[in-house]
Design an enzyme around this catalytic site. Structure first.
Site, PDB file in Angstrom:
ATOM      1  CD  GLU A 106      22.950  13.499   1.268  1.00  0.00           C
ATOM      2  OE1 GLU A 106      24.162  13.790   2.273  1.00  0.00           O
ATOM      3  OE2 GLU A 106      22.340  14.208   0.224  1.00  0.00           O
ATOM      4  CB  CYS A 119      25.953  17.219  11.309  1.00  0.00           C
ATOM      5  SG  CYS A 119      25.862  15.143  11.301  1.00  0.00           S
ATOM      6  CG  HIS A 131      28.065  10.144  -0.550  1.00  0.00           C
ATOM      7  ND1 HIS A 131      26.866  10.082   0.104  1.00  0.00           N
ATOM      8  CD2 HIS A 131      28.984  10.369  -0.370  1.00  0.00           C
ATOM      9  CE1 HIS A 131      27.133  10.255   1.486  1.00  0.00           C
ATOM     10  NE2 HIS A 131      28.621  10.261   0.716  1.00  0.00           N
TER      11      HIS A 131
HETATM   12  S1  SF4 Z   1      22.724  16.359   6.584  1.00  0.00           S
HETATM   13 FE1  SF4 Z   1      23.995  14.917   7.467  1.00  0.00          FE
HETATM   14  S2  SF4 Z   1      25.417  16.257   7.767  1.00  0.00           S
HETATM   15 FE2  SF4 Z   1      23.587  17.662   7.674  1.00  0.00          FE
HETATM   16  S3  SF4 Z   1      23.532  17.187   9.764  1.00  0.00           S
HETATM   17 FE3  SF4 Z   1      22.006  15.609   7.915  1.00  0.00          FE
HETATM   18  S4  SF4 Z   1      23.661  13.648   8.964  1.00  0.00           S
HETATM   19 FE4  SF4 Z   1      24.658  15.562   9.415  1.00  0.00          FE
END
Ligand code: SF4
Length: 282
Positions: free
Chosen positions: A125, A12, A123
């Site tokens: 994040e 991504c 996670h």
């Molecule tokens: S939020 Fe996560 S999945 Fe979306 S573009 Fe950013 S890194 Fe990629």
């Protein structure tokens, strides 16, 4: 045999950006990443061979000579930036801008009512997001957890969601929260890249006999992609590389779909695609 490759398979925007940032810094020594730059063993090992060292924790920083350190796309808590800088490291921030936006939202909501993060509390994040609101947010990911919430109704409730959270589950949770009558401020922070990959994989899995999902075993978005595909196609295989794939499970008249998680590099996807297609020709 027909082989259909999902258009949105693989890196991504945020992952591509993070990996490129590491490659751009390769001339700087010593060079570190704070945690593996992405959840893909092959990419991480290739970078280690080029001299990039992974530092896993603040404590570990003290065991190394300070150098350039790259923050991965998942982001980190605010306090960790301060700790890293205090120890003389130079930060290159590869936090995905979509994750950065969540940091800004929770930092703004802090001190103004309650904050709810929809996501997996373990996670990285989510742990990073918590660090931008002094760990003052609640984290939920199931409807049962919503049932157990008892919050004051006269205080605002800011809601954000982990970028890779499944949209259908998110909708169910939001409906539940809304029924509780809180004064909600909802920020839909699911990343469109994740959604596009998931929606396309969902549709593709319905059309095929067998589905291949390529990506790291520890990659949460690949795991979700696998679950989505498996819900539509019971013959779904999760592989990291071509080595994990038993090519003899495919039959001559099979229609095979291929997708890949957001942290899977192009070369691995292409290798699987080419080999499955070549099997089709035998
Ligand atoms: S939020 Fe996560 S999945 Fe979306 S573009 Fe950013 S890194 Fe990629």
């Amino acid at each position: 045999m027909q082989v259909i490759m999902a258009e949105n398979a693989g890196f991504c925007y945020g992952v591509d950006r993070a990996v490129k940032k590491v490659y751009k810094e390769l001339d700087n020594h010593p060079l570190y990443t704070y945690g593996p730059i992405i959840h893909n063993r092959q990419v991480v090992e290739a970078l280690e061979k080029k001299g990039v060292t992974i530092i896993h924790s603040i404590e570990e920083l003290d065991q190394h000579e300070p150098g350039t350190i790259i923050i991965r796309s998942h982001g980190i808590p605010k306090q960790d930036y301060e700790e890293i800088e205090k120890r003389g490291y130079t930060i290159v921030d590869a936090t995905c801008p979509y994750v950065k936006r969540i940091h800004q939202i929770v930092a703004k909501c802090k001190g103004n009512g309650n904050i709810l993060i929809i996501g997996n509390k373990d996670h990285p994040e989510v742990r990073g997001i918590l660090g931008w609101c002094d760990n003052q947010a609640m984290v939920v990911q199931t409807t049962e957890e919503i049932d157990r919430l008892h919050l004051p109704k006269d205080e605002p409730l800011g809601i954000v969601v982990q970028t890779t959270f499944n949209r259908m589950n998110y909708k169910k949770l939001i409906e539940k929260i809304q029924k509780k009558g809180y004064d909600v401020d909802i920020y839909d922070t699911i990343c469109s890249a994740t959604e596009e990959i998931q929606t396309e994989a969902y549709k593709l899995a319905q059309q095929v006999d067998k589905m291949i999902v390529i990506g790291g075993k520890h990659s949460s978005n690949t795991q979700k992609l696998f679950n989505i595909c498996q819900s539509q196609c019971e013959n779904t295989y999760h592989i990291e590389t071509l080595d994990d794939l038993e090519l003899n499970v495919f039959n001559e008249d099979d229609i095979i779909g291929i997708t890949a998680g957001a942290s899977t590099p192009k070369n691995i996807i292409e290798e699987v695609y080419i080999n499955v297609r070549n099997t089709a020709r035998i």
